[in-house]
Design an enzyme around this catalytic site. Structure first.
Site, PDB file in Angstrom:
ATOM      1  N   PHE A 126     -40.946  14.101 -33.212  1.00 33.25           N
ATOM      2  CA  PHE A 126     -41.736  14.715 -32.139  1.00 33.25           C
ATOM      3  C   PHE A 126     -42.784  13.694 -31.707  1.00 33.25           C
ATOM      4  O   PHE A 126     -43.482  13.123 -32.553  1.00 33.25           O
ATOM      5  CB  PHE A 126     -42.379  15.991 -32.679  1.00 33.25           C
ATOM      6  CG  PHE A 126     -43.006  16.850 -31.631  1.00 33.25           C
ATOM      7  CD1 PHE A 126     -42.236  17.728 -30.892  1.00 33.25           C
ATOM      8  CD2 PHE A 126     -44.366  16.787 -31.389  1.00 33.25           C
ATOM      9  CE1 PHE A 126     -42.815  18.531 -29.921  1.00 33.25           C
ATOM     10  CE2 PHE A 126     -44.955  17.583 -30.420  1.00 33.25           C
ATOM     11  CZ  PHE A 126     -44.175  18.452 -29.684  1.00 33.25           C
ATOM     12  N   ASP A 191     -43.311  15.914 -42.213  1.00 38.84           N
ATOM     13  CA  ASP A 191     -43.740  16.884 -41.217  1.00 38.84           C
ATOM     14  C   ASP A 191     -42.707  18.011 -41.218  1.00 38.84           C
ATOM     15  O   ASP A 191     -41.540  17.795 -40.877  1.00 38.84           O
ATOM     16  CB  ASP A 191     -43.817  16.206 -39.838  1.00 38.84           C
ATOM     17  CG  ASP A 191     -44.339  17.158 -38.764  1.00 38.84           C
ATOM     18  OD1 ASP A 191     -44.102  18.369 -38.880  1.00 38.84           O
ATOM     19  OD2 ASP A 191     -44.950  16.674 -37.803  1.00 38.84           O
ATOM     20  N   TYR A 214     -47.466  28.010 -35.980  1.00 31.81           N
ATOM     21  CA  TYR A 214     -47.178  28.839 -34.800  1.00 31.81           C
ATOM     22  C   TYR A 214     -45.712  28.881 -34.430  1.00 31.81           C
ATOM     23  O   TYR A 214     -45.345  29.585 -33.508  1.00 31.81           O
ATOM     24  CB  TYR A 214     -48.028  28.407 -33.598  1.00 31.81           C
ATOM     25  CG  TYR A 214     -47.960  26.939 -33.230  1.00 31.81           C
ATOM     26  CD1 TYR A 214     -46.843  26.420 -32.593  1.00 31.81           C
ATOM     27  CD2 TYR A 214     -49.008  26.071 -33.515  1.00 31.81           C
ATOM     28  CE1 TYR A 214     -46.776  25.076 -32.250  1.00 31.81           C
ATOM     29  CE2 TYR A 214     -48.954  24.723 -33.181  1.00 31.81           C
ATOM     30  CZ  TYR A 214     -47.832  24.234 -32.551  1.00 31.81           C
ATOM     31  OH  TYR A 214     -47.767  22.907 -32.230  1.00 31.81           O
ATOM     32  N   LYS A 215     -44.861  28.121 -35.127  1.00 31.16           N
ATOM     33  CA  LYS A 215     -43.428  28.129 -34.804  1.00 31.16           C
ATOM     34  C   LYS A 215     -42.760  29.254 -35.593  1.00 31.16           C
ATOM     35  O   LYS A 215     -43.062  30.420 -35.375  1.00 31.16           O
ATOM     36  CB  LYS A 215     -42.843  26.741 -35.048  1.00 31.16           C
ATOM     37  CG  LYS A 215     -43.398  25.737 -34.020  1.00 31.16           C
ATOM     38  CD  LYS A 215     -42.972  24.312 -34.254  1.00 31.16           C
ATOM     39  CE  LYS A 215     -43.588  23.417 -33.179  1.00 31.16           C
ATOM     40  NZ  LYS A 215     -43.512  21.997 -33.497  1.00 31.16           N
ATOM     41  N   ARG A 358     -32.195  23.744 -25.713  1.00 31.65           N
ATOM     42  CA  ARG A 358     -32.513  23.988 -27.117  1.00 31.65           C
ATOM     43  C   ARG A 358     -32.690  25.477 -27.379  1.00 31.65           C
ATOM     44  O   ARG A 358     -33.347  26.178 -26.606  1.00 31.65           O
ATOM     45  CB  ARG A 358     -33.800  23.229 -27.437  1.00 31.65           C
ATOM     46  CG  ARG A 358     -34.098  23.063 -28.888  1.00 31.65           C
ATOM     47  CD  ARG A 358     -35.284  22.143 -29.074  1.00 31.65           C
ATOM     48  NE  ARG A 358     -36.519  22.771 -28.629  1.00 31.65           N
ATOM     49  CZ  ARG A 358     -37.718  22.500 -29.142  1.00 31.65           C
ATOM     50  NH1 ARG A 358     -37.850  21.612 -30.097  1.00 31.65           N
ATOM     51  NH2 ARG A 358     -38.796  23.110 -28.699  1.00 31.65           N
TER      52      ARG A 358
HETATM   53  C1  LIG Z   1     -44.603  21.274 -33.021  1.00 32.68           C
HETATM   54  C2  LIG Z   1     -44.778  19.943 -33.662  1.00 32.68           C
HETATM   55  C3  LIG Z   1     -46.019  19.306 -33.640  1.00 32.68           C
HETATM   56  C4  LIG Z   1     -47.176  19.951 -32.912  1.00 32.68           C
HETATM   57  O1  LIG Z   1     -48.356  19.245 -33.019  1.00 32.68           O
HETATM   58  P1  LIG Z   1     -49.734  19.904 -32.541  1.00 32.68           P
HETATM   59  O2  LIG Z   1     -50.753  19.003 -33.068  1.00 32.68           O
HETATM   60  O3  LIG Z   1     -49.767  21.297 -33.094  1.00 32.68           O
HETATM   61  O4  LIG Z   1     -49.717  19.971 -31.046  1.00 32.68           O
HETATM   62  C5  LIG Z   1     -46.126  18.094 -34.285  1.00 32.68           C
HETATM   63  N1  LIG Z   1     -45.066  17.521 -34.913  1.00 32.68           N
HETATM   64  C6  LIG Z   1     -43.849  18.124 -34.939  1.00 32.68           C
HETATM   65  C7  LIG Z   1     -42.724  17.467 -35.662  1.00 32.68           C
HETATM   66  C8  LIG Z   1     -43.673  19.347 -34.308  1.00 32.68           C
HETATM   67  O5  LIG Z   1     -42.478  19.930 -34.321  1.00 32.68           O
END
Ligand SMILES: *Cc1c(COP(=O)(O)O)cnc(C)c1O
Length: 399
Positions: A126, A191, A214-215, A358
């Site tokens: 990400f 992560d 939040y996911k 997705r």
């Molecule tokens: C959703 C997600 C994030 C989100 O980062 P925020 O700091 O909450 O905006 C970061 N890394 C990964 C791999 C994600 O899937």
């Protein structure tokens, strides 16, 4: 085998997790396949937030920091969350965002390996993960950011990887990669944003781990993130974001910084109390969830979707359910208008540039019949070319 809707209804009737759907609020006419981006609200979240505003903030006022447990939230909520990532009490701190936790974890890893000048990151990760690493390298100067695909760790200080590829859903092998990285003398940062809540996660061998709530965890928009620090680093790792919550005695108001002992050393500052309230409502549900059944159902849901779509679209996810997270991705050159047309018909997925459609499957509230309906609608959008309608071509800010 031809899969019909009745077959899916029978699967729902025999689903050991089916009662959990009632724990969430979902609109009637929507199939919500974006729980991997923003989970649905727990039914008790609104009441829990109301209680915090009216009973705690409204009656206790500033006393809430002591009497409603706000002050301790980064650690108490961390202890509740720990079992979901294979961690124990006193190993997880909650607060801030994933991006900030990444910064803390990678910076701490670099300080623990001062003789090494390489950070391994993954271009498939990400983007924020990669951006945070790039910013840290720029700040410190003299660091090389190397792509994971090069496969070299012998001179690396830290390796940052996602457990699930956010685009394709491909799973990374956490135990074997962790062992390989650590044998090379580097520190491993995972992560788990896209795996926590979708399967049993175990980061206990890692040096650090981060994730959002939040996911799949349904903590709500902007819910706080978490940071796991392996106890072997608690006494030596440094928190570069040395806010007052990480001080040995925050209320001594000393001039100079002295780090706290234990995981509190990695707190930063004042918790987002209202966001914690919604997250607590989600954790009330997770406490009762059998994670092995979540993974079993997740694999069955994604496999059903892949089978129903068949060769109508190019599969971007691993074909083997055991090799992917709780999501299915397809490629389509006009993916954006296809997704907009689908959402217009009540099936919510999302689009990831350049060409990925997705779909996330949250096993606590997605039914087999929902998967059937989503696939039927998608096949119709493709077959009838509904996506060619002009109104689906303009891009919205959030895709
Ligand atoms: C959703 C997600 C994030 C989100 O980062 P925020 O700091 O909450 O905006 C970061 N890394 C990964 C791999 C994600 O899937």
């Amino acid at each position: 085998m031809v899969i019909d809707r009745d077959h899916c209804l029978a699967l729902d009737a025999g689903d050991p997790l089916r009662a959990f759907r009632d724990e969430f609020v979902l609109p009637q006419d929507v199939v919500y396949l974006v729980g991997n981006s923003l989970g649905a609200p727990p039914r008790r979240a609104a009441e829990r937030v109301r209680r915090t505003v009216e009973d705690e903030w409204g009656r206790q006022l500033v006393g809430g920091w002591n009497h409603a447990g706000w002050y301790g939230q980064p650690l108490t909520t961390g202890d509740r969350l720990a079992p979901l990532i294979g961690a124990g009490p006193g190993q997880v701190v909650v607060g801030n965002t994933t991006s900030i936790a990444i910064y803390q974890a990678v910076a701490a890893a670099l300080r623990l390996r001062p003789d090494r000048r390489v950070i391994v990151s993954d271009v498939r990760n990400f983007p924020t993960d990669h951006y945070m690493v790039q910013g840290l390298a720029r700040l410190l100067g003299g660091y090389e950011v190397r792509d994971f695909a090069e496969g070299r760790f012998d001179d690396a200080a830290a390796v940052l990887l996602p457990e699930v590829d956010y685009r394709t859903g491909a799973l990374y092998d956490v135990p074997s990669i962790t062992a390989r990285v650590q044998e090379a003398g580097a520190l491993m940062v995972w992560d788990v944003c896209h795996s926590v809540g979708a399967m049993a996660v175990d980061v206990s061998e890692a040096d650090f781990a981060v994730g959002c709530t939040y996911k799949y965890l349904n903590g709500g928009p902007g819910a706080p993130a978490f940071l796991y620090v392996n106890p072997r680093h608690h006494a030596t790792a440094e928190n570069v974001l040395s806010g007052w919550y990480s001080h040995a005695e925050p209320f001594a108001f000393e001039t100079d910084y002295r780090p706290a002992e234990g995981i509190r050393r990695f707190a930063v500052s004042t918790p987002h109390v209202l966001s914690f309230a919604a997250l607590e409502a989600a954790l009330d549900v997770w406490e009762r969830v059998p994670m092995d059944q979540v993974r079993t159902k997740s694999m069955a849901l994604t496999s059903l979707f892949v089978d129903l779509i068949g060769d109508a679209l190019e599969l971007a996810s691993p074909a083997d359910a055991a090799a992917r997270g709780s999501q299915v991705s397809f490629r389509h050159p006009d993916g954006y208008p296809v997704m907009r047309a689908l959402i217009d018909r009540g099936v919510h997925g999302d689009f990831r540039a350049p060409d990925i459609l997705r779909f996330g499957f949250a096993p606590l509230y997605i039914r087999y019949a929902d998967v059937y309906d989503a696939a039927a609608t998608l096949l119709e959008v493709l077959d009838k070319e509904h996506w060619r309608d002009e109104r689906y071509t303009t891009r919205l800010a959030v895709t």
